[in-house]
Design an enzyme around this catalytic site. Structure first.
Site: not given
Ligand code: SF4
Length: 401
Positions: A96, A157, A185, A187, A288, A318, A379
């Site tokens: 994003h 990921c 979303h 994901e 995560c 998000s 991001s």
């Molecule tokens: S925020 Fe966490 S789950 Fe999302 S891409 Fe990054 S490491 Fe992976």
């Protein structure tokens, strides 16, 4: 569909790639020049603080690109190098961030268009290369691309894949997956496509509504109306909340995910004898690390004396939105922006107030000595953050204190 069997066969296909193609060195160089910043490194080296004139910048100790995002972008760059003449598509934004997505467009990576809310794969042909973004793609999309004879480069990921494995376990044991996330979303759409029965709860309030229904029953029609966009086909709250497992969108507020997990654990303990808990409730840790670190750093930052907070990240990100929520909870004036262009002048900034449309705020930069807190979502490249910091210095320097 047997999603597990499909994934297994996809994993062994020679047209499916989950790793780079050995062009790491060249790609690292491009990424360094396009996304990294000397200024940010300098601020990191100075204990995350930089004072110039009457502005003190306090940078969160964890912010910006997470390794999952960095890995996905690097894989996309490698894909272009490895398939220089093939047509390359991506099923969604790689991450994003508008500048990163723009860069991919310039590299002639095509984005699957969305027509009336539906993705249009009609232009994708056998032999095309298709990249799946960091937050994954639904199993139906993967199947479609595989059936069409495409080469798939999957940058999902590993943390997201871990959640998919979790919902597979729920499905195997006939547990309903309660997913803490946003139903629309990308994901969560992908995660729910791997689940059997599922129910998506946005926040603790929705989770409490569900927990209350489990304990006391309630209005079934009201329940189904409330969650009409957030549950699996044929979901029945009277039948499908007897065995539940917890899963999450990896970028939700980690404290809230934990609270929701505890709430359902206590709910099942109240409803059923304690020695039967495992038959009714399953939970695995799928929060995560990167999300956790960025949120923890933000909690540290908001405890300092900060005059205003700039939260940088894509508007559909998000994890960025959650960082802004933390600033709001601590009553710090905060502005969520996605690029330096949003800073219009010393007096006007175009930003996205929480859950609202873009708006222009006036007189956002106070006179005199100020401390500006800065963070960015997973991001956001460092370069974007650096441009914003430079612009703040410049605007404040232009007017005598
Ligand atoms: S925020 Fe966490 S789950 Fe999302 S891409 Fe990054 S490491 Fe992976």
């Amino acid at each position: 569909m047997d999603t597990k069997a499909f994934k297994r066969s996809l994993n062994s296909s020679e047209n499916y790639h989950r790793k780079g193609f050995g062009h790491d060195a060249e790609v690292a160089e491009s990424m360094q020049s396009e996304y990294q910043s000397d200024l940010i490194q300098d601020i990191r080296d100075r204990a995350y603080t930089l004072k110039r004139g009457d502005v003190t910048i306090r940078l969160a100790q964890a912010f910006g690109f997470c390794w999952g995002v960095e890995r996905a972008v690097a894989m996309a760059y490698e894909t272009r190098q490895h398939f220089p003449t093939e047509r390359i598509w991506i099923t969604n934004e790689i991450i994003h961030n508008p500048s990163v997505n723009q860069k991919l467009r310039e590299m002639n990576v095509l984005f699957i268009s969305v027509i009336d809310g539906q993705k249009d794969f009609s232009g994708v042909e056998k032999g095309d290369v298709v990249i799946l973004p960091a937050f994954g793609a639904s199993v139906q999309e993967m199947q479609l691309l595989n059936d069409r004879g495409c080469t798939i480069v999957d940058t999902t990921c590993p943390w997201v894949s871990k959640v998919w494995n979790t919902v597979e376990k729920h499905k195997k044991g006939d547990y309903t997956s309660i997913i803490h996330g946003k139903y629309n979303h990308e994901e969560t759409l992908a995660t729910s496509s791997f689940a059997g029965k599922y129910l998506i709860v946005l926040n603790l309030a929705e989770a409490e509504y569900v927990a209350n229904y489990i304990l006391n029953g309630g209005d079934r029609e009201e329940f189904l109306t409330k969650f009409r966009k957030s549950c699996s086909n044929g979901f029945d709250p009277d039948r499908d909340l007897v065995q539940i497992g917890i899963a999450n969108q990896t970028t939700m507020l980690k404290g809230e995910t934990e609270q929701i997990g505890k709430l359902f654990e206590h709910t099942m303990l109240k409803k059923y004898p304690p020695n039967e808990l495992n038959q009714h409730f399953l939970s695995f840790n799928t929060i995560c690390d990167a999300t956790q670190e960025r949120q923890d750093a933000m909690f540290d930052l908001v405890k300092e004396k900060i005059d205003l907070m700039i939260v940088i990240g894509g508007y559909n990100s998000s994890n960025t939105t959650h960082l802004q929520e933390i600033a709001i909870d601590y009553n710090i004036p905060s502005y969520h922006i996605d690029s330096v262009e949003r800073i219009k002048s010393r007096t006007a900034i175009e930003h996205k107030p929480l859950n609202q449309d873009l708006a222009i705020a006036q007189n956002w930069l106070p006179d005199g000595e100020i401390v500006v807190g800065i963070t960015s979502g997973a991001s956001t490249p460092d370069k974007v953050v650096a441009d914003i910091i430079e612009r703040i210095f410049e605007l404040k320097a232009a007017v005598p204190a």
